[in-house]
Enzyme design. Structure first.
Site, PDB file in Angstrom:
ATOM      1  N   LYS A  91      22.515  84.581  44.762  1.00 23.88           N
ATOM      2  CA  LYS A  91      22.003  83.486  43.922  1.00 23.88           C
ATOM      3  C   LYS A  91      20.783  82.808  44.543  1.00 23.88           C
ATOM      4  CE  LYS A  91      26.048  81.488  44.164  1.00 23.88           C
ATOM      5  NZ  LYS A  91      26.758  82.574  44.863  1.00 23.88           N
ATOM      6  N   THR A  92      20.901  82.493  45.832  1.00 24.12           N
ATOM      7  CA  THR A  92      19.809  81.767  46.486  1.00 24.12           C
ATOM      8  C   THR A  92      18.589  82.670  46.670  1.00 24.12           C
ATOM      9  OG1 THR A  92      21.439  80.376  47.572  1.00 24.12           O
ATOM     10  CG2 THR A  92      19.221  80.348  48.496  1.00 24.12           C
ATOM     11  N   ASP A 117      27.510  85.130  48.073  1.00 29.75           N
ATOM     12  CA  ASP A 117      26.840  86.309  48.650  1.00 29.75           C
ATOM     13  C   ASP A 117      26.352  87.340  47.635  1.00 29.75           C
ATOM     14  OD1 ASP A 117      26.767  85.502  51.231  1.00 29.75           O
ATOM     15  OD2 ASP A 117      28.484  86.685  51.912  1.00 29.75           O
ATOM     16  N   HIS A 128      30.982  77.049  46.422  1.00 26.89           N
ATOM     17  CA  HIS A 128      31.871  77.081  45.279  1.00 26.89           C
ATOM     18  C   HIS A 128      32.331  75.680  44.868  1.00 26.89           C
ATOM     19  CE1 HIS A 128      34.579  78.758  42.420  1.00 26.89           C
ATOM     20  NE2 HIS A 128      35.611  78.167  42.983  1.00 26.89           N
TER      21      HIS A 128
HETATM   22  P1  GDP Z   1      24.465  83.570  47.487  1.00 25.00           P
HETATM   23  O1  GDP Z   1      25.626  83.194  48.339  1.00 25.00           O
HETATM   24  O2  GDP Z   1      24.924  84.061  46.150  1.00 25.00           O
HETATM   25  O3  GDP Z   1      23.431  82.487  47.369  1.00 25.00           O
HETATM   26  O4  GDP Z   1      23.757  84.834  48.171  1.00 25.00           O
HETATM   27  P2  GDP Z   1      22.454  84.924  49.105  1.00 25.00           P
HETATM   28  O5  GDP Z   1      21.222  84.766  48.288  1.00 25.00           O
HETATM   29  O6  GDP Z   1      22.638  84.009  50.254  1.00 25.00           O
HETATM   30  O7  GDP Z   1      22.502  86.446  49.552  1.00 25.00           O
HETATM   31  C1  GDP Z   1      23.624  86.987  50.251  1.00 25.00           C
HETATM   32  C2  GDP Z   1      23.216  88.242  50.998  1.00 25.00           C
HETATM   33  O8  GDP Z   1      22.852  89.267  50.071  1.00 25.00           O
HETATM   34  C3  GDP Z   1      22.011  88.048  51.917  1.00 25.00           C
HETATM   35  O9  GDP Z   1      22.235  88.785  53.090  1.00 25.00           O
HETATM   36  C4  GDP Z   1      20.871  88.629  51.117  1.00 25.00           C
HETATM   37  O10 GDP Z   1      19.830  89.113  51.922  1.00 25.00           O
HETATM   38  C5  GDP Z   1      21.554  89.757  50.371  1.00 25.00           C
HETATM   39  N1  GDP Z   1      20.846  90.023  49.108  1.00 25.00           N
HETATM   40  C6  GDP Z   1      20.500  89.094  48.188  1.00 25.00           C
HETATM   41  N2  GDP Z   1      19.844  89.683  47.169  1.00 25.00           N
HETATM   42  C7  GDP Z   1      19.787  91.005  47.438  1.00 25.00           C
HETATM   43  C8  GDP Z   1      19.237  92.131  46.742  1.00 25.00           C
HETATM   44  O11 GDP Z   1      18.671  92.027  45.662  1.00 25.00           O
HETATM   45  N3  GDP Z   1      19.377  93.328  47.344  1.00 25.00           N
HETATM   46  C9  GDP Z   1      20.004  93.491  48.526  1.00 25.00           C
HETATM   47  N4  GDP Z   1      20.093  94.712  49.017  1.00 25.00           N
HETATM   48  N5  GDP Z   1      20.545  92.454  49.213  1.00 25.00           N
HETATM   49  C10 GDP Z   1      20.429  91.235  48.681  1.00 25.00           C
HETATM   50 MG    MG Z   2      23.489  80.533  48.063  1.00 27.17          MG
END
Ligand code: GDP
Ligand code: MG
Length: 388
Positions: free
Chosen positions: A24-25, A21, A84
């Site tokens: 990354k994606t 969260d 993970h």
């Molecule tokens: P991952 O699990 O690392 O791949 O994370 P995700 O890309 O799925 O993002 C997790 C959450 O964080 C989602 O609800 C995104 O919309 C939010 N998010 C991701 N990048 C940003 C950002 O740059 N700014 C904000 N405010 N929220 C973000």
């Molecule tokens: Mg992801």
């Protein structure tokens, strides 16, 4: 007819790592968006990166979590591992073969357990260069973000990454994805940092060909395809190869990268190989495609192993002779019996020498890295020193 892949720029494998969260994606999608606007990439939306493998097996898909793009100076394959457990499997075993990594840390949350674990694992498998994306910078306040940056630099230093000199770029994957110019520029700055900070690694293109099988697919009318990252050597259409594990000798009848045919693939490339006359169920993830006679599968080896401490997500109790965890070696997942010799036991946080008897033969050689897993978590990381 498909357009052939033309090797005009050096190719590198990178990946996003970091706590769930932290974005990354979203950042991966944003990078493809920014580069598609520059004309050197194809935009891959979030839901195409983050979907389940079953939904993605269409044509020759290298790996669901892979996207490709180019900067001005390089061609990248970028892996965004969904969970993970995928990191542990792909990164720790070296199967992902990352030449560098983008550590994504949410500026709102700071370092979290998987942030630290991925840094530790990256170090263990020899990912020597990390660039930090302090993500969600759109939503954080500057003072807090400054603190998070300090904290990340300290973490990197603690793992031997030279945290003072590692590039840390404040980004917002989300805002860049929405087209906000300020954050688009920030993603460009991040890519510039990757281009300049992650050096081009040495590729052993003249060594005998070897590719661990990551995925197996069938293409109707064409046959069985194996995908993976070429660990060393070169392969071209018409080459004879052995599939170790499947006990099959065959001929490569097609080589592709990201859906584009190529004349020859080399160390570092992410490819799909079409194999002549091989039944789909004969080949599995964990098998190794290699130049015939170049490496022999074995089951006994001695290794130097670091037993992760409880703090690093490892065991709370020692490991003894007779312990039977899973060994993740390249893309293979094999049970193994541990013999600690006269030492008899190894406590979490200790480095030990162990001899391992695997449940089946796999290609082994000195210097090969592996992970030890138990009940779904990583408890150790090691390097083969002797093959018996
Ligand atoms: P991952 O699990 O690392 O791949 O994370 P995700 O890309 O799925 O993002 C997790 C959450 O964080 C989602 O609800 C995104 O919309 C939010 N998010 C991701 N990048 C940003 C950002 O740059 N700014 C904000 N405010 N929220 C973000
Ligand atoms: Mg992801």
């Amino acid at each position: 007819p498909k357009t052939a892949y033309v090797r005009t720029k050096p190719h590198l494998n990178i990946g996003t790592m970091g706590h769930v969260d932290h974005g990354k994606t979203t950042l991966t999608a944003a990078i493809t968006k920014v580069l598609s606007e520059r004309g050197t990439g194809v935009f891959v939306p979030f839901d195409r990166i983050d979907r389940a493998p079953e939904e993605a097996q269409r044509g020759i898909t290298i790996n669901i979590a892979h996207v490709e793009y180019e900067t001005d100076t390089r061609h990248y394959a970028h892996v965004d591992m969904p969970g993970h457990a995928d990191y542990v499997k792909n990164m720790v075993t070296g199967a992902a073969q990352l030449d560098g990594a983008i550590l994504v840390v949410s500026a709102l949350d700071g370092i979290m357990p998987q942030t630290a674990e991925h840094v530790l694992l990256a170090r263990q498998v020899g990912v020597d260069h990390v660039v930090v994306a302090l993500n969600k910078a759109d939503a954080g306040d500057d003072e807090l973000t400054d603190l998070v940056e300090l904290e990340v630099r300290e973490l990197l230093t603690a793992h031997g990454y030279g945290g003072d000199t590692v590039p840390v770029v404040r980004v917002s994957g989300l805002k860049a994805l929405e087209g906000d110019p300020r954050w688009t520029a920030a993603v460009e700055a991040l890519l510039d940092a990757v281009d300049t900070y992650v050096p081009m690694p040495v590729r052993y293109v003249d060594a005998p060909f070897l590719m661990p099988v990551e995925n197996v697919l069938t293409i109707t009318g064409r046959g069985t395809v194996v995908t993976g990252a070429v660990e060393r050597g070169t392969v071209r259409v018409g080459d004879r190869v052995a599939v170790l594990g499947a006990d099959v000798d065959t001929v490569v009848t097609g080589v592709e990268t990201f859906g584009k045919p190529m004349e020859s693939a080399q160390a570092g490339d992410n490819v799909a190989l079409l194999l002549r006359g091989v039944a789909r169920d004969a080949v599995r993830r964990g098998h190794v495609v290699a130049e015939p006679g170049s490496i022999e599968p074995r089951r006994r080896f001695t290794a130097q192993v670091y037993v992760l401490s409880a703090h690093e997500g490892g065991r709370t109790t020692p490991v003894w002779t007779g312990y039977r965890p899973q060994f993740y070696i390249r893309t293979a997942d094999v049970v193994g019996n541990v013999d600690l010799g006269a030492t008899e036991l190894a406590r979490p946080g200790e480095k030990v020498t162990m001899t391992v008897e695997l449940g089946r033969d796999v290609p082994l050689e000195p210097g090969l890295g592996f992970a030890i897993r138990e009940g779904g978590r990583t408890v150790g990381a090691g390097t083969v020193t002797t093959v018996h």
